[in-house]
Design a protein around this motif. Structure first.
Motif, PDB file in Angstrom:
ATOM      1  N   ARG A  74       0.816  -1.222   0.000  1.00  0.00           N
ATOM      2  CA  ARG A  74       0.000   0.000   0.000  1.00  0.00           C
ATOM      3  C   ARG A  74       0.842   1.262   0.000  1.00  0.00           C
ATOM      4  O   ARG A  74       0.304   2.364   0.015  1.00  0.00           O
ATOM      5  N   LYS A  75       2.167   1.130  -0.011  1.00  0.00           N
ATOM      6  CA  LYS A  75       3.064   2.288   0.054  1.00  0.00           C
ATOM      7  C   LYS A  75       3.504   2.717  -1.347  1.00  0.00           C
ATOM      8  O   LYS A  75       3.841   1.882  -2.188  1.00  0.00           O
ATOM      9  N   LEU A  76       3.520   4.033  -1.554  1.00  0.00           N
ATOM     10  CA  LEU A  76       4.010   4.609  -2.805  1.00  0.00           C
ATOM     11  C   LEU A  76       5.124   5.596  -2.483  1.00  0.00           C
ATOM     12  O   LEU A  76       4.930   6.534  -1.700  1.00  0.00           O
ATOM     13  N   PHE A  77       6.293   5.382  -3.071  1.00  0.00           N
ATOM     14  CA  PHE A  77       7.451   6.238  -2.846  1.00  0.00           C
ATOM     15  C   PHE A  77       7.629   7.141  -4.070  1.00  0.00           C
ATOM     16  O   PHE A  77       7.769   6.661  -5.201  1.00  0.00           O
ATOM     17  N   ILE A  78       7.622   8.445  -3.827  1.00  0.00           N
ATOM     18  CA  ILE A  78       7.657   9.422  -4.921  1.00  0.00           C
ATOM     19  C   ILE A  78       8.734  10.461  -4.651  1.00  0.00           C
ATOM     20  O   ILE A  78       8.902  10.922  -3.513  1.00  0.00           O
ATOM     21  N   SER A  79       9.477  10.814  -5.686  1.00  0.00           N
ATOM     22  CA  SER A  79      10.456  11.898  -5.589  1.00  0.00           C
ATOM     23  C   SER A  79       9.931  13.110  -6.344  1.00  0.00           C
ATOM     24  O   SER A  79       9.074  12.989  -7.233  1.00  0.00           O
ATOM     25  N   CYS A  80      10.456  14.280  -5.992  1.00  0.00           N
ATOM     26  CA  CYS A  80       9.943  15.509  -6.592  1.00  0.00           C
ATOM     27  C   CYS A  80      11.045  16.560  -6.662  1.00  0.00           C
ATOM     28  O   CYS A  80      11.923  16.611  -5.791  1.00  0.00           O
ATOM     29  N   LYS A  81      11.013  17.377  -7.693  1.00  0.00           N
ATOM     30  CA  LYS A  81      11.953  18.489  -7.802  1.00  0.00           C
ATOM     31  C   LYS A  81      11.212  19.715  -8.326  1.00  0.00           C
ATOM     32  O   LYS A  81      10.270  19.613  -9.107  1.00  0.00           O
ATOM     33  N   VAL A  82      11.658  20.875  -7.860  1.00  0.00           N
ATOM     34  CA  VAL A  82      11.111  22.151  -8.324  1.00  0.00           C
ATOM     35  C   VAL A  82      12.246  22.893  -9.012  1.00  0.00           C
ATOM     36  O   VAL A  82      13.294  23.140  -8.401  1.00  0.00           O
TER      37      VAL A  82
END
Length: 248
Positions: free
Chosen positions: A213-221
Motif C-alpha cells: 500500500r506504500k508509494l514512494f515518490i520523488s519531486c523536484k522544483v
C-alpha cells in the motif's frame, strides 16, 4: 439590459446565501453594476458545472501559457502511436465535501462553502495558480506553478510553506492517480534556492517504487528552463480505504 441583469443577480443572491455579491460601484448614467462583473458572475449562476481551475485565466503570464500549450499539445489522442511521452491534463475543482472526520454529514450550506486548500482563494493570480499533467503510464507528473503575491514569505519570494503545499499537492495528486485515496505518511524537503513571487516554475513528480500500500515518490522544483534547482523532495504515501477516511 445591465440594470435588468443586476436585479436578477440580486434576487438570486437572496436565494443562495453563500454566494458573495460584489461591492456596489458608484451609480453612473449607464449602469449600476459594471458589465464585466455581470459577465464574470453569470456562468456560476446559470451553470451547474463546476469551474475547472486548471484552465487558463487572465492572470497567467506568458511563460505559464507557453508551458501549458506545450504540455497540452502533447496530450494523448486515440489511436496515436506512443512515440514520445503523452500527457493528460488533470482537471482541478473545488472539493465537493459531504462528510467530516468521523463520518459526520455536513449541511448543504457547509458543503457549498468547503474549498480545497489550494483553491480557497477565488481571485485569479493572487495565490496558487497551477495545472497538472500526468503521463500515460502514470510514472511521472508535471505541474506548471505560478506563485501569486499572497504567498510571500521572504521579501519578494515565495513562502517555504507554500512551496511545501504545492509539493504535497503534486505528489499527492500523482499518488492518488495511481492508487486513490491516499494519505501523506512522510514528506522530506530540501530548499535550495528561493522562488521569486510571480515567477513560473516546474514541479516534477516521479514514482520511484511501490511496496504493497506504500508509494514512494520523488519531486523536484526547477526553473522552467531547468537551469536552477529550487527544491528537492521525497514523499511516502499510503493507500487507504474510504471507510478509513470517514472514521477520522
Amino acid at each position: 439590459m445591465a440594470r435588468n441583469l443586476a436585479r436578477i443577480l440580486r434576487g438570486c443572491g437572496s436565494l443562495v446565501p453563500f454566494m458573495k455579491t460584489p461591492a456596489r460601484p458608484p451609480r453612473s448614467s449607464s449602469s449600476s453594476i459594471p458589465v464585466r462583473t455581470l459577465v464574470e458572475m453569470l456562468p456560476s449562476l446559470f451553470s451547474s458545472k463546476p469551474r475547472d481551475f486548471s484552465l487558463p485565466n487572465s492572470s497567467w503570464g506568458e511563460e505559464m501559457m507557453r508551458l501549458y500549450e506545450h504540455y497540452n499539445g502533447h496530450t494523448e489522442t486515440e489511436g496515436e502511436e506512443n512515440q514520445e511521452r503523452k500527457w493528460n491534463r488533470l482537471p482541478s475543482y473545488n472539493r465537493s465535501l459531504k462528510y467530516a472526520a468521523g463520518g459526520v454529514y455536513l449541511s448543504k450550506l457547509i458543503q457549498s462553502k468547503a474549498r480545497l486548500f489550494t483553491r480557497n482563494i477565488r481571485d485569479p493570480g493572487a495565490a496558487f495558480e497551477y495545472v497538472l499533467f500526468i503521463d500515460k503510464e502514470k510514472e511521472k507528473c508535471v505541474c506548471i506553478f505560478q506563485a501569486g503575491h499572497l504567498l510571500e514569505g521572504p521579501p519578494g519570494h515565495v513562502h517555504g510553506g507554500a512551496i511545501a503545499t504545492m509539493i504535497d499537492t503534486v505528489t499527492g495528486t500523482h499518488a492518488s492517480a495511481i492508487s486513490a485515496p491516499v494519505l501523506t505518511a512522510n514528506l522530506n524537503i530540501d530548499y535550495r534556492s528561493p522562488i521569486p513571487l510571480g515567477s513560473t516554475v516546474l514541479i516534477e513528480s516521479t514514482l520511484e517504487k511501490t511496496e504493497g500500500r506504500k508509494l514512494f515518490i520523488s519531486c523536484k522544483v526547477t526553473s522552467t528552463d531547468g537551469s536552477k534547482r529550487h527544491t528537492d523532495a521525497t514523499a511516502l504515501f499510503v493507500s487507504v480505504s474510504i471507510g478509513h477516511l470517514l472514521k477520522g
